[in-house]
Design a protein around this motif. Structure first.
Motif, PDB file in Angstrom:
ATOM      1  N   VAL A 109       0.848  -1.204   0.000  1.00 34.36           N
ATOM      2  CA  VAL A 109       0.000   0.000   0.000  1.00 34.36           C
ATOM      3  C   VAL A 109       0.882   1.253   0.000  1.00 34.36           C
ATOM      4  O   VAL A 109       0.622   2.220  -0.713  1.00 34.36           O
ATOM      5  CB  VAL A 109      -0.942  -0.012   1.236  1.00 34.36           C
ATOM      6  N   TYR A 135      -3.180  -3.821  17.694  1.00 34.22           N
ATOM      7  CA  TYR A 135      -3.351  -2.724  16.740  1.00 34.22           C
ATOM      8  C   TYR A 135      -2.923  -1.426  17.413  1.00 34.22           C
ATOM      9  O   TYR A 135      -3.392  -1.126  18.519  1.00 34.22           O
ATOM     10  CB  TYR A 135      -4.834  -2.661  16.328  1.00 34.22           C
ATOM     11  N   LEU A 144     -12.928   0.479  12.805  1.00 37.67           N
ATOM     12  CA  LEU A 144     -12.615   0.244  11.383  1.00 37.67           C
ATOM     13  C   LEU A 144     -11.798  -1.050  11.262  1.00 37.67           C
ATOM     14  O   LEU A 144     -12.072  -1.895  10.405  1.00 37.67           O
ATOM     15  CB  LEU A 144     -11.811   1.429  10.821  1.00 37.67           C
TER      16      LEU A 144
HETATM   17  C1  HEM Z   1      -5.802  -5.618   0.538  1.00 30.56           C
HETATM   18  C2  HEM Z   1      -5.840  -5.253   1.740  1.00 30.56           C
HETATM   19  C3  HEM Z   1      -5.608  -3.848   2.250  1.00 30.56           C
HETATM   20  C4  HEM Z   1      -5.372  -2.669   1.593  1.00 30.56           C
HETATM   21  C5  HEM Z   1      -5.278  -2.437   0.097  1.00 30.56           C
HETATM   22  C6  HEM Z   1      -5.256  -1.634   2.605  1.00 30.56           C
HETATM   23  C7  HEM Z   1      -5.062  -0.287   2.340  1.00 30.56           C
HETATM   24  C8  HEM Z   1      -5.111   0.734   3.242  1.00 30.56           C
HETATM   25  C9  HEM Z   1      -5.072   2.158   2.936  1.00 30.56           C
HETATM   26  C10 HEM Z   1      -4.940   2.760   1.529  1.00 30.56           C
HETATM   27  C11 HEM Z   1      -5.192   2.840   4.091  1.00 30.56           C
HETATM   28  C12 HEM Z   1      -5.254   4.360   4.267  1.00 30.56           C
HETATM   29  C13 HEM Z   1      -3.938   4.961   4.706  1.00 30.56           C
HETATM   30  C14 HEM Z   1      -4.070   6.461   4.853  1.00 30.56           C
HETATM   31  O1  HEM Z   1      -5.175   6.935   4.970  1.00 30.56           O
HETATM   32  O2  HEM Z   1      -3.068   7.215   4.830  1.00 30.56           O
HETATM   33  C15 HEM Z   1      -5.303   1.838   5.144  1.00 30.56           C
HETATM   34  C16 HEM Z   1      -5.452   2.145   6.449  1.00 30.56           C
HETATM   35  C17 HEM Z   1      -5.809   1.229   7.401  1.00 30.56           C
HETATM   36  N1  HEM Z   1      -5.744  -0.148   7.283  1.00 30.56           N
HETATM   37 FE1  HEM Z   1      -5.356  -1.186   5.598  1.00 30.56          FE
HETATM   38  N2  HEM Z   1      -5.396  -2.192   3.839  1.00 30.56           N
HETATM   39  C18 HEM Z   1      -5.628  -3.519   3.661  1.00 30.56           C
HETATM   40  C19 HEM Z   1      -5.842  -4.458   4.619  1.00 30.56           C
HETATM   41  C20 HEM Z   1      -6.061  -4.171   5.936  1.00 30.56           C
HETATM   42  C21 HEM Z   1      -6.467  -5.126   6.931  1.00 30.56           C
HETATM   43  C22 HEM Z   1      -6.690  -6.613   6.680  1.00 30.56           C
HETATM   44  C23 HEM Z   1      -6.605  -4.438   8.099  1.00 30.56           C
HETATM   45  C24 HEM Z   1      -7.033  -4.907   9.458  1.00 30.56           C
HETATM   46  C25 HEM Z   1      -7.571  -6.041   9.707  1.00 30.56           C
HETATM   47  C26 HEM Z   1      -6.285  -3.038   7.825  1.00 30.56           C
HETATM   48  C27 HEM Z   1      -6.350  -2.026   8.737  1.00 30.56           C
HETATM   49  C28 HEM Z   1      -6.224  -0.683   8.451  1.00 30.56           C
HETATM   50  C29 HEM Z   1      -6.606   0.382   9.374  1.00 30.56           C
HETATM   51  C30 HEM Z   1      -7.217   0.210  10.751  1.00 30.56           C
HETATM   52  C31 HEM Z   1      -6.328   1.596   8.700  1.00 30.56           C
HETATM   53  C32 HEM Z   1      -6.630   3.040   9.172  1.00 30.56           C
HETATM   54  C33 HEM Z   1      -5.408   3.848   9.520  1.00 30.56           C
HETATM   55  C34 HEM Z   1      -5.042   3.729  10.996  1.00 30.56           C
HETATM   56  O3  HEM Z   1      -5.679   2.937  11.730  1.00 30.56           O
HETATM   57  O4  HEM Z   1      -4.098   4.409  11.427  1.00 30.56           O
HETATM   58  N3  HEM Z   1      -5.939  -2.924   6.511  1.00 30.56           N
HETATM   59  N4  HEM Z   1      -5.234   0.572   4.613  1.00 30.56           N
END
Ligand code: HEM
Length: 181
Positions: A109, A135, A144
Motif C-alpha cells: 500500500v 493494533y 474500522l
Molecule cells: C488488501 C488489503 C488492504 C489494503 C489495500 C489496505 C489499504 C489501506 C489504505 C490505503 C489505508 C489508508 C492509509 C491512509 O489513509 O493514509 C489503510 C489504512 C488502514 N488499514 Fe489497511 N489495507 C488492507 C488491509 C487491511 C487489513 C486486513 C486491516 C485490518 C484487519 C487493515 C487495517 C487498516 C486500518 C485500521 C487503517 C486506518 C489507519 C489507521 O488505523 O491508522 N488494513 N489501509
C-alpha cells in the motif's frame, strides 16, 4: 488520510442513506469540510474531516458511530478484494493473511500511496484456532480495524469470533483476539 478511504466512505454512506440525503448532509457540513466533500483516491485529507462525515451520517441515520464505522470496515474489505485481489490470493488462509498486514499488505500500500499513514499490527499469539494481534495507531480507528477483520474472515470463509480489548498495554490501541467458531 488517503482519499481512497473517503471515496469508499461516500460510497458506503450513499448505500446506507441514499444519494440525495448524502448530498444534503455534505452541504449542511460544508463549513466543517475544508474540501467541500470532493475527494480523489490519491489525494490526502484530514482524518477529522472523515469523522465530521461519520458523525453527520450517524445523526441522520440513527446508527451509532462504532456500528457505522464497523460496517464501513466490512464494506471496505469487500472493495479491497475487488481492487487488490492479488493481496488475498497470495495467502491461503485468514490467519496467514492477517499475520502479514504490516510486513506485506501495508508495505505494498505504501508503494502505491507513499504518504499513507498506516497503523501497526503485531502478532502476539498464533495457533491453529486462535490469533491475537495488537493494533496501534494515533488515529485510533479500532472499529474500522474490527470491520476489516470481519470482512477478511468473510472473504476467506473462515468464521471467527472477534473480541477486542482497548488499550491492553502502553502504546497499544486495541488487542484483537480471533477464535475459530
Ligand atoms: C488488501 C488489503 C488492504 C489494503 C489495500 C489496505 C489499504 C489501506 C489504505 C490505503 C489505508 C489508508 C492509509 C491512509 O489513509 O493514509 C489503510 C489504512 C488502514 N488499514 Fe489497511 N489495507 C488492507 C488491509 C487491511 C487489513 C486486513 C486491516 C485490518 C484487519 C487493515 C487495517 C487498516 C486500518 C485500521 C487503517 C486506518 C489507519 C489507521 O488505523 O491508522 N488494513 N489501509
Amino acid at each position: 488520510m488517503k482519499g481512497i478511504v473517503f471515496t469508499e466512505f461516500l460510497d458506503f454512506a450513499e448505500q446506507k442513506i441514499g444519494a440525495e440525503a448524502l448530498e444534503e448532509i455534505i452541504e449542511a457540513c460544508a463549513d466543517d469540510l475544508p474540501t467541500g466533500g470532493a475527494y480523489t483516491a490519491v489525494g490526502t485529507y484530514s482524518c477529522s474531516e472523515l469523522m465530521t462525515l461519520v458523525q453527520a451520517i450517524s445523526t441522520h441515520s440513527g446508527a451509532a458511530i462504532p456500528q457505522l464505522v464497523h460496517e464501513f470496515g466490512e464494506m471496505m474489505s469487500r472493495s479491497f478484494v475487488a481492487l487488490y485481489p492479488q493481496y488475498y490470493t497470495r495467502f491461503d488462509s485468514l490467519f496467514d493473511f492477517l499475520s502479514h498486514i504490516d510486513d506485506y499488505i501495508h508495505v505494498e500500500v505504501k508503494k502505491l500511496y507513499p504518504d499513507a499513514e498506516l497503523p501497526e499490527f503485531r502478532v502476539i499469539e498464533r495457533s491453529d484456532d486462535r490469533l491475537v494481534i495488537d493494533y496501534s495507531s494515533p488515529r485510533g480507528l479500532t472499529h474500522l480495524a474490527a470491520g476489516l477483520f470481519q470482512g477478511s474472515s468473510d472473504h476467506y470463509r473462515e468464521p471467527v469470533r472477534i473480541h477486542h480489548v482497548v488499550e491492553p498495554a502502553a502504546d497499544v490501541t486495541a488487542r484483537f483476539e480471533l477464535s475459530r467458531v
